[in-house]
Motif scaffolding. Structure first.
Motif, short mmCIF file in Angstrom:
data_model
loop_
_atom_site.label_atom_id
_atom_site.label_comp_id
_atom_site.label_asym_id
_atom_site.label_seq_id
_atom_site.Cartn_x
_atom_site.Cartn_y
_atom_site.Cartn_z
N GLY A 379 -8.29 15.77 -10.11
CA GLY A 379 -9.29 15.62 -10.19
C GLY A 379 -10.39 15.61 -9.62
O GLY A 379 -9.60 16.26 -7.79
N HIS A 385 -5.85 12.16 -12.62
CA HIS A 385 -5.86 10.75 -13.56
C HIS A 385 -4.72 11.61 -14.71
O HIS A 385 -3.69 11.91 -14.32
CB HIS A 385 -6.73 11.88 -15.02
N THR A 416 -8.65 19.66 -15.71
CA THR A 416 -9.69 20.17 -15.61
C THR A 416 -10.74 20.74 -15.64
O THR A 416 -10.63 21.92 -15.12
CB THR A 416 -9.82 18.72 -13.73
N VAL A 421 -12.58 16.15 -17.34
CA VAL A 421 -11.88 15.81 -17.65
C VAL A 421 -11.30 16.15 -19.74
O VAL A 421 -11.73 15.13 -20.71
CB VAL A 421 -10.72 14.60 -17.81
#
Length: 695
Positions: A379, A385, A416, A421
């Motif tokens: 990210g 993530h 992303t 996200v």
């Protein structure tokens, strides 16, 4: 398997709660080549420049930052006396937890001998029985002594014990995958006996029940009910017509009642007097079913998580103690309440009269443990993530912080765009948008269209849309390509875009001005079905005209592609069947330029003009460009992935994020800095991979 579609989240934003342990970096091991311990965002560097820098290969090839994702997700559940017993999923070896019903407190945990979890649990003679996967063992737990005994293995490596039940005389029965068998265990004699395949062609005995005379097996994907005579072993189908995949089954009061497809089916023991009750339109299937002493039937629907009471030939909603959750079991309690176990790791107690309920979160207990990783993406501002069972965890390694956000399913794919996200969930096919800074979730909708498993996801910047590949449930062949318009929150689905194949992977043409996406297929579809085509193919899909331009099979007779990528007009691919076969194909001539064999399969990525393959077995290779034989780059990463291993690259860097074991890890993948223990490279058990990815 036939699994669910979650209740559409509808318009608006939903605040996500933050639960579970905070994940701190493993400071003793987390450091970078400059020794600062903070990965940050590396500046632009060319491979030539890095190669000419003294000491650029110094420091660790792998730096770890604590557990990548935690879980307390459960599979098997049963009740004995004043305790519930639940089996965690994804923890190796499986963890069995004992919860006191009066207080809701976890009172004890014990480890089974091996496996990743146990979908099946029952009780007999004051003992708890658990059936595991991906080695189909039958275990017995004695609550009085705390001892665990492995009673036997009832199928091949990669098998599942999907269900257990206990007959009135205490005999235990099991249903299995992939051979679709019923097994019998006699606690009195200790004899374990195979009663044979329930229905030829059906790989799953997914639900099971028993009375004094018969044991009843519910199959999947078609949904037969097969009655075995317990005395003679003779069996016959009592199904007038298949009802759809079995999900749950009980035998009470001279009736056999279960959830099959989109119906609750009520039969006499010989199959006569069949009553078929459609489930509410909002539901995809019935997860669990039970009956009280007075014969009242209760069940819980998926995807809404609503508990229903049967009233004649109708299902009447009662309450939704844990909305949008899967469910494993329902149990009527002596005090008149109903106990339920949700797949995400929640137990609830429902007052059937007033409708009030209380809930216990197992993630806040010692049932929580390291989860195999589903997906991963980089990210903004150095965030990583990670998708796990029923959660997305945002790590900020430079700050040493982590935040776990619950979601209603397994994020099979994470990507992303900007500071958001995006996740594609199994088995609901819901597409989510997550604001990681605020922990807020918005639904873009559901793929549906007889799809179940998102398999790949690519952001097409030119059209500001995500392309999502997907596969159908077991017993079906036709996959789909979905275009997700994040601005309009609209999904456009192209069903059966590769004829009679699931869509396994996507890649965008990287040539200037091209608007073509390439799609890779799998002739096995959702599994448990005979392929209609002999070879997996790749198609070129025009994103402007929304049509297939051409189709080609790189290798005739190879059934399943796993992943593809494109670099400079060459398409690189890796097969799942034949596992690990890789190739480079010229897109202009559609001819294979080079090919080879990796120890297993996984996902491909392009970084700084190189093509990398991250495969099961904890291995990373370079396979292009202009590579005749795959070149190992890194080994020894372990088995921390639930899905095919991925790499989340830092921009302009030779570093990517992945996992080492079940820890979040920053990996140095500079091709000039190879870190490989060749003696430690061995192919994983393909049967186990096959079963875990199919279930």
């Amino acid at each position: 398997m036939e699994r669910r579609r979650l209740l559409h989240a509808g318009a608006g934003l939903v605040a996500a709660s933050v639960v579970g342990p905070v994940l701190a970096p493993a400071a003793a091991h987390a450091r970078t080549a400059d020794g600062t311990g903070a990965p940050g965002a590396p500046g632009p560097e060319s491979r030539a420049a890095s190669a000419g820098t003294a000491g650029h290969c110094s420091g660790p090839a792998v730096s770890t930052y604590g557990i990548a994702t935690y879980t307390a997700a459960i599979v098997g559940m049963t009740v004995l006396g004043g305790h519930a017993y639940v089996v965690a999923r994804g923890q190796n070896p499986p963890l069995l937890g004992e919860i006191e019903l009066a207080s809701g407190k976890l009172t004890r945990t014990v480890r089974l001998s091996r496996g990743e979890g146990g979908w099946a649990a029952t009780v007999s003679g004051g003992q708890v029985y658990v059936g595991t996967y991906p080695v189909p063992d039958l275990h017995r737990f004695d609550p009085a002594t705390g001892s665990v005994t492995q009673l036997g293995t009832i199928g091949p490596s990669g098998g599942f014990v999907w269900c257990l039940t206990t007959a009135p005389d205490g005999t235990v029965y099991a249903g299995t995958y992939p051979r679709g068998e019923v097994w019998e265990y006699s606690p009195a004699t200790g004899v374990l006996r195979n009663l044979g395949v329930a229905m030829p062609g059906e790989q799953y005995v997914r639900a099971i029940a028993a009375d004094d005379r018969y044991v009843y097996a519910g199959t999947l994907p078609l949904g037969h009910v097969v009655a075995y005579d317990r005395a003679t072993g003779a069996k016959r189908s009592i199904t007038p017509t298949p009802y759809g995949g079995a999900a749950c089954l009980l035998a009470r009061g001279g009736r056999v009642i279960g959830g099959f497809g989109r119906s609750v089916v009520d039969l006499a023991p010989d199959g006569s007097d069949a009553r078929v009750i459609p489930i509410p339109a909002a539901e995809r299937l019935v997860d669990a079913i039970t009956s009280t002493d007075d014969g009242t039937v209760y069940c819980v629907g998926r995807p809404t998580g609503t508990v229903y009471r049967r009233d004649g030939n109708a299902l009447v909603p009662v309450a939704a103690p844990t909305p949008l959750d899967e469910h494993r079991a329902l149990f009527p309690l002596p005090d008149g309440r109903l106990l339920g176990g949700a797949g995400s790791g929640r137990l609830w107690w429902l007052d059937l009269n007033g409708g009030g309920s209380t809930t216990v979160e197992l993630i806040d207990t010692a049932m929580a443990g390291p989860d195999p990783v589903q997906s991963m993406t980089m990210g903004t501002r150095g965030a990583v993530h990670v998708g796990g069972h029923f959660s997305i965890t945002t790590h900020r390694p430079a700050q040493g912080t982590s935040r776990r956000i619950p979601v209603s399913g397994e994020p099979k794919q994470l990507r992303t765009a900007g500071d958001r996200v995006y996740a594609a969930l199994y088995p609901s096919t819901e597409v989510l948008e997550l604001d990681p800074d605020r922990g807020r979730i918005r639904s873009l909708g559901f793929i549906d269209n007889d799809q179940q498993r998102p398999t790949d996801m690519v952001y097409a910047r030119a059209i500001d849309q995500f392309l999502i590949a997907s596969a159908p449930p077991a017993g079906r062949l036709k996959g789909a390509l979905t275009l997700a318009d994040r601005a309009r929150r609209r999904l456009t689905v192209y069903h059966d875009v590769i004829t009679d194949q699931s869509v396994m992977s996507l890649a965008l043409d990287d040539r200037l001005g091209s608007r073509i996406a390439y799609l890779a297929g799998d002739t096995w579809g959702g599994g448990s079905v005979t392929p209609a085509r002999p070879s997996a193919t790749i198609v070129a899909f025009d994103l402007w005209r929304r049509k297939v331009l051409w189709e080609v099979a790189p290798f005739e007779g190879y059934a399943s592609l796993q992943h593809i990528e494109v670099l400079d007009g060459v398409l690189y691919g890796v097969y799942k069947r034949l596992a690990g076969t890789w190739f480079a194909m010229d897109l202009k001539t559609r001819t294979v330029l080079r090919s080879g064999r990796l120890p297993s399969y996984g996902e491909l990525t392009v970084q700084r003009g190189e093509v990398f393959a991250s495969v099961f077995g904890g291995l990373v290779y370079r396979i292009g460009p202009d590579v005749d034989e795959a070149q190992p780059v890194l080994s020894g990463l372990g088995d921390g992935w639930y899905n095919p291993p991925q790499l989340a690259w830092e921009r302009w860097s030779w570093h990517a994020w992945g996992v080492s074991g079940r820890e979040l890890a920053r990996l140095r993948l500079d091709p000039d800095c190879v870190s490989v223990n060749r003696a430690g490279i061995k192919p994983p058990d393909e049967a186990i991979l096959e079963s875990l990815l199919a279930n």
